[in-house]
Design an enzyme around this catalytic site. Structure first.
Site, PDB file in Angstrom:
ATOM      1  N   SER A  49     -74.051 -57.151 -19.515  1.00  0.00           N
ATOM      2  CA  SER A  49     -75.271 -57.564 -18.802  1.00  0.00           C
ATOM      3  C   SER A  49     -76.008 -56.381 -18.192  1.00  0.00           C
ATOM      4  O   SER A  49     -75.412 -55.516 -17.567  1.00  0.00           O
ATOM      5  CB  SER A  49     -74.912 -58.564 -17.703  1.00  0.00           C
ATOM      6  OG  SER A  49     -76.074 -58.849 -16.937  1.00  0.00           O
ATOM      7  N   LYS A  50     -77.327 -56.382 -18.365  1.00  0.00           N
ATOM      8  CA  LYS A  50     -78.154 -55.321 -17.789  1.00  0.00           C
ATOM      9  C   LYS A  50     -78.693 -55.727 -16.417  1.00  0.00           C
ATOM     10  O   LYS A  50     -79.376 -54.941 -15.745  1.00  0.00           O
ATOM     11  CB  LYS A  50     -79.316 -55.002 -18.719  1.00  0.00           C
ATOM     12  CG  LYS A  50     -78.850 -54.654 -20.105  1.00  0.00           C
ATOM     13  CD  LYS A  50     -79.819 -53.841 -20.891  1.00  0.00           C
ATOM     14  CE  LYS A  50     -79.327 -53.607 -22.304  1.00  0.00           C
ATOM     15  NZ  LYS A  50     -77.912 -53.224 -22.404  1.00  0.00           N
ATOM     16  N   LYS A 105     -75.469 -71.728 -18.421  1.00  0.00           N
ATOM     17  CA  LYS A 105     -76.824 -72.099 -18.004  1.00  0.00           C
ATOM     18  C   LYS A 105     -77.063 -73.614 -17.920  1.00  0.00           C
ATOM     19  O   LYS A 105     -77.849 -74.067 -17.097  1.00  0.00           O
ATOM     20  CB  LYS A 105     -77.861 -71.492 -18.955  1.00  0.00           C
ATOM     21  CG  LYS A 105     -78.122 -70.019 -18.698  1.00  0.00           C
ATOM     22  CD  LYS A 105     -79.285 -69.571 -19.550  1.00  0.00           C
ATOM     23  CE  LYS A 105     -79.606 -68.119 -19.308  1.00  0.00           C
ATOM     24  NZ  LYS A 105     -80.904 -67.748 -19.884  1.00  0.00           N
ATOM     25  N   GLU A 137     -88.102 -78.480 -10.928  1.00  0.00           N
ATOM     26  CA  GLU A 137     -88.664 -79.244 -12.041  1.00  0.00           C
ATOM     27  C   GLU A 137     -88.655 -78.413 -13.332  1.00  0.00           C
ATOM     28  O   GLU A 137     -88.322 -78.911 -14.402  1.00  0.00           O
ATOM     29  CB  GLU A 137     -90.095 -79.620 -11.680  1.00  0.00           C
ATOM     30  CG  GLU A 137     -90.531 -80.933 -12.272  1.00  0.00           C
ATOM     31  CD  GLU A 137     -91.960 -81.253 -11.885  1.00  0.00           C
ATOM     32  OE1 GLU A 137     -92.281 -81.185 -10.681  1.00  0.00           O
ATOM     33  OE2 GLU A 137     -92.739 -81.537 -12.808  1.00  0.00           O
ATOM     34  N   ASP A 180     -86.780 -67.983 -16.741  1.00  0.00           N
ATOM     35  CA  ASP A 180     -86.890 -67.440 -18.105  1.00  0.00           C
ATOM     36  C   ASP A 180     -88.285 -67.656 -18.705  1.00  0.00           C
ATOM     37  O   ASP A 180     -88.877 -66.725 -19.262  1.00  0.00           O
ATOM     38  CB  ASP A 180     -85.859 -68.103 -19.037  1.00  0.00           C
ATOM     39  CG  ASP A 180     -84.459 -67.547 -18.822  1.00  0.00           C
ATOM     40  OD1 ASP A 180     -84.336 -66.372 -18.419  1.00  0.00           O
ATOM     41  OD2 ASP A 180     -83.492 -68.286 -19.070  1.00  0.00           O
ATOM     42  N   ALA A 226     -82.895 -71.401 -26.075  1.00  0.00           N
ATOM     43  CA  ALA A 226     -83.891 -70.366 -25.761  1.00  0.00           C
ATOM     44  C   ALA A 226     -85.306 -70.920 -25.926  1.00  0.00           C
ATOM     45  O   ALA A 226     -86.187 -70.655 -25.105  1.00  0.00           O
ATOM     46  CB  ALA A 226     -83.679 -69.149 -26.662  1.00  0.00           C
ATOM     47  N   ASN A 240     -87.699 -75.255 -37.279  1.00  0.00           N
ATOM     48  CA  ASN A 240     -86.251 -75.019 -37.192  1.00  0.00           C
ATOM     49  C   ASN A 240     -85.582 -75.337 -38.515  1.00  0.00           C
ATOM     50  O   ASN A 240     -86.106 -76.078 -39.341  1.00  0.00           O
ATOM     51  CB  ASN A 240     -85.662 -75.896 -36.078  1.00  0.00           C
ATOM     52  CG  ASN A 240     -84.299 -75.423 -35.639  1.00  0.00           C
ATOM     53  OD1 ASN A 240     -84.120 -74.242 -35.375  1.00  0.00           O
ATOM     54  ND2 ASN A 240     -83.334 -76.319 -35.566  1.00  0.00           N
ATOM     55  N   ARG A 241     -84.398 -74.748 -38.691  1.00  0.00           N
ATOM     56  CA  ARG A 241     -83.584 -75.016 -39.873  1.00  0.00           C
ATOM     57  C   ARG A 241     -83.123 -76.474 -39.851  1.00  0.00           C
ATOM     58  O   ARG A 241     -83.366 -77.225 -40.783  1.00  0.00           O
ATOM     59  CB  ARG A 241     -82.390 -74.054 -39.836  1.00  0.00           C
ATOM     60  CG  ARG A 241     -81.479 -74.083 -41.004  1.00  0.00           C
ATOM     61  CD  ARG A 241     -80.450 -72.988 -40.877  1.00  0.00           C
ATOM     62  NE  ARG A 241     -79.675 -73.101 -39.635  1.00  0.00           N
ATOM     63  CZ  ARG A 241     -78.704 -72.281 -39.276  1.00  0.00           C
ATOM     64  NH1 ARG A 241     -78.397 -71.257 -40.051  1.00  0.00           N
ATOM     65  NH2 ARG A 241     -78.049 -72.456 -38.163  1.00  0.00           N
ATOM     66  N   TYR A 300     -83.433 -58.497 -28.119  1.00  0.00           N
ATOM     67  CA  TYR A 300     -83.738 -57.070 -28.068  1.00  0.00           C
ATOM     68  C   TYR A 300     -82.546 -56.299 -28.642  1.00  0.00           C
ATOM     69  O   TYR A 300     -81.507 -56.887 -28.947  1.00  0.00           O
ATOM     70  CB  TYR A 300     -84.071 -56.631 -26.631  1.00  0.00           C
ATOM     71  CG  TYR A 300     -83.013 -56.960 -25.624  1.00  0.00           C
ATOM     72  CD1 TYR A 300     -83.066 -58.144 -24.900  1.00  0.00           C
ATOM     73  CD2 TYR A 300     -81.933 -56.101 -25.405  1.00  0.00           C
ATOM     74  CE1 TYR A 300     -82.077 -58.462 -23.988  1.00  0.00           C
ATOM     75  CE2 TYR A 300     -80.945 -56.411 -24.492  1.00  0.00           C
ATOM     76  CZ  TYR A 300     -81.021 -57.599 -23.792  1.00  0.00           C
ATOM     77  OH  TYR A 300     -80.045 -57.920 -22.895  1.00  0.00           O
TER      78      TYR A 300
HETATM   79  P1  ATR Z   1     -79.956 -70.240 -27.979  1.00  0.00           P
HETATM   80  O1  ATR Z   1     -79.496 -70.597 -26.624  1.00  0.00           O
HETATM   81  O2  ATR Z   1     -79.951 -68.769 -28.311  1.00  0.00           O
HETATM   82  O3  ATR Z   1     -81.268 -70.881 -28.329  1.00  0.00           O
HETATM   83  P2  ATR Z   1     -78.726 -72.249 -29.625  1.00  0.00           P
HETATM   84  O4  ATR Z   1     -79.113 -73.311 -28.659  1.00  0.00           O
HETATM   85  O5  ATR Z   1     -77.375 -72.285 -30.256  1.00  0.00           O
HETATM   86  O6  ATR Z   1     -78.839 -70.799 -28.964  1.00  0.00           O
HETATM   87  O7  ATR Z   1     -79.851 -72.220 -30.775  1.00  0.00           O
HETATM   88  C1  ATR Z   1     -79.828 -71.293 -31.805  1.00  0.00           C
HETATM   89  C2  ATR Z   1     -81.115 -71.414 -32.634  1.00  0.00           C
HETATM   90  O8  ATR Z   1     -81.143 -70.397 -33.634  1.00  0.00           O
HETATM   91  C3  ATR Z   1     -81.236 -72.738 -33.375  1.00  0.00           C
HETATM   92  O9  ATR Z   1     -82.591 -73.075 -33.493  1.00  0.00           O
HETATM   93  C4  ATR Z   1     -80.642 -72.385 -34.742  1.00  0.00           C
HETATM   94  O10 ATR Z   1     -81.094 -73.215 -35.794  1.00  0.00           O
HETATM   95  P3  ATR Z   1     -80.319 -74.607 -36.139  1.00  0.00           P
HETATM   96  O11 ATR Z   1     -80.672 -75.562 -35.038  1.00  0.00           O
HETATM   97  O12 ATR Z   1     -80.868 -75.022 -37.441  1.00  0.00           O
HETATM   98  O13 ATR Z   1     -78.839 -74.267 -36.168  1.00  0.00           O
HETATM   99  C5  ATR Z   1     -81.205 -71.008 -34.925  1.00  0.00           C
HETATM  100  N1  ATR Z   1     -80.433 -70.191 -35.866  1.00  0.00           N
HETATM  101  C6  ATR Z   1     -79.287 -69.511 -35.635  1.00  0.00           C
HETATM  102  N2  ATR Z   1     -78.885 -68.844 -36.733  1.00  0.00           N
HETATM  103  C7  ATR Z   1     -79.813 -69.104 -37.698  1.00  0.00           C
HETATM  104  C8  ATR Z   1     -79.988 -68.692 -39.057  1.00  0.00           C
HETATM  105  N3  ATR Z   1     -79.109 -67.876 -39.670  1.00  0.00           N
HETATM  106  N4  ATR Z   1     -81.069 -69.149 -39.725  1.00  0.00           N
HETATM  107  C9  ATR Z   1     -81.949 -69.957 -39.143  1.00  0.00           C
HETATM  108  N5  ATR Z   1     -81.860 -70.390 -37.849  1.00  0.00           N
HETATM  109  C10 ATR Z   1     -80.804 -69.960 -37.145  1.00  0.00           C
END
Ligand code: ATR
Length: 296
Positions: free
Chosen positions: A14-15, A65, A77, A101, A129, A149-150, A215
């Protein structure tokens, strides 16, 4: 001396202690700020101990978190909307939870001169995030806010959760084909494994900007992608880290430190000028080099 800490697991990377020490020096305040490793099973007990020991405030990072919100007396809120708490403020009888954040993110965009108002914004990823930045992002009034999203269900859920605050258009990465965006934010964690979501070819409009919440090494894949899209500006998330810390510091101490000198110092310590410098005339060209087997 007033005592503060950041808690998480792992925590040694942690920074936050460096950032808050620089804030304290700059604002001439006498305080201590340490990083403390806390396991999930010990979180509830540890927060009670910190309170008994007289800590004035805490930052909270992975993996606590979400869990920490349930252990707070009150949750702001914006932290409720983000579904996460990153800042604890001491009350007489417990902890008030907040989340800086999203504010840190939009403040960093402002610092960089990346405009959101009236522009088409795409957020890649729909995890924690992303959830943390959507409220302030909607508040900055983009003309369109798309979350892709994926996993196709998660953007739908976010659109539903935020509908009282504005319109979020849910998409899969595949369905982005043919779209153009003015601001593209990478909020996936793919960069931590050296990767990037699979994206259609051209997504960034001319003059468009890219921003990665990651980063360091985790920013590199998206940084390269942003260059290939001819981004006018391409920023990593170190500025957001400093901005969210400044907002926490302000909540605790009632004074807002200047972030630019702290960010510069941090980049110096990390030996990085910011991997994603503005794209100018001297762009490196990336050749896709394919190794062919020797021909007979
Ligand atoms: P964070 O707190 O960093 O957001 P998270 O809640 O686990 O961590 O969410 C990770 C995000 O990165 C998700 O949107 C995830 O996509 P999926 O919901 O489809 O899993 C995305 N992610 C992580 N690795 C990925 C990859 N190799 N390709 C595409 N999306 C990825």
């Amino acid at each position: 001396m007033d005592r503060y800490a950041v808690i998480g697991q792992p925590i040694s990377h942690s920074k936050s202690p460096v950032i808050h020490a620089l804030f304290a020096k700059q604002t001439n305040q006498s305080l201590s700020y340490e990083s403390i490793e806390v396991a999930p099973a010990a979180l509830a007990e540890q927060l009670k101990i910190f309170h008994a020991e007289g800590l004035r405030g805490c930052n909270v990072t992975l993996p606590h978190k979400q869990a920490v919100a349930k252990l707070c007396e009150t949750v702001s809120e914006r932290a409720q909307l983000a579904g996460a708490v990153n800042t604890l403020v001491r009350t007489d009888t417990g902890w008030a939870g907040d989340n800086t954040d999203g504010e840190g993110f939009v403040n960093d965009l402002a610092r960089l001169g990346i405009v959101v108002r009236g522009r088409r914004v795409l957020v890649l990823g729909a995890g924690g995030a992303t959830r943390g930045i959507l409220g302030p992002l909607l508040g900055a009034r983009p003309s369109q806010l798309v979350v892709s999203n994926r996993n196709p269900w998660k953007p739908e859920e976010l659109a539903e959760a935020f509908k009282a605050h504005g319109t979020i258009v849910p998409r899969t990465h595949l369905a982005l084909k043919g779209d153009r965006y003015d601001v593209i934010v990478n909020a996936t964690s793919a960069g931590h494994a050296g990767g990037l979501p699979m994206l259609p070819g051209r997504l960034l409009a001319e003059g468009g900007d890219c921003y990665d919440l990651s980063y360091g090494a985790a920013n590199q894949p998206f940084c390269r992608w942003a260059r290939s899209q001819q981004a006018a500006r391409s920023a990593d998330g170190l500025g957001m880290l400093v901005e969210q810390a400044a907002s926490s510091y302000e909540r605790w101490r009632g004074v807002r430190p200047a972030t630019a000198p702290v960010l510069a110092e941090l980049r110096g310590q990390m030996g990085s000028d910011g991997p994603c410098e503005p794209v100018g005339a001297h762009q490196p060209v990336y050749h896709h080099h394919i190794e062919l087997p020797p021909q007979d």
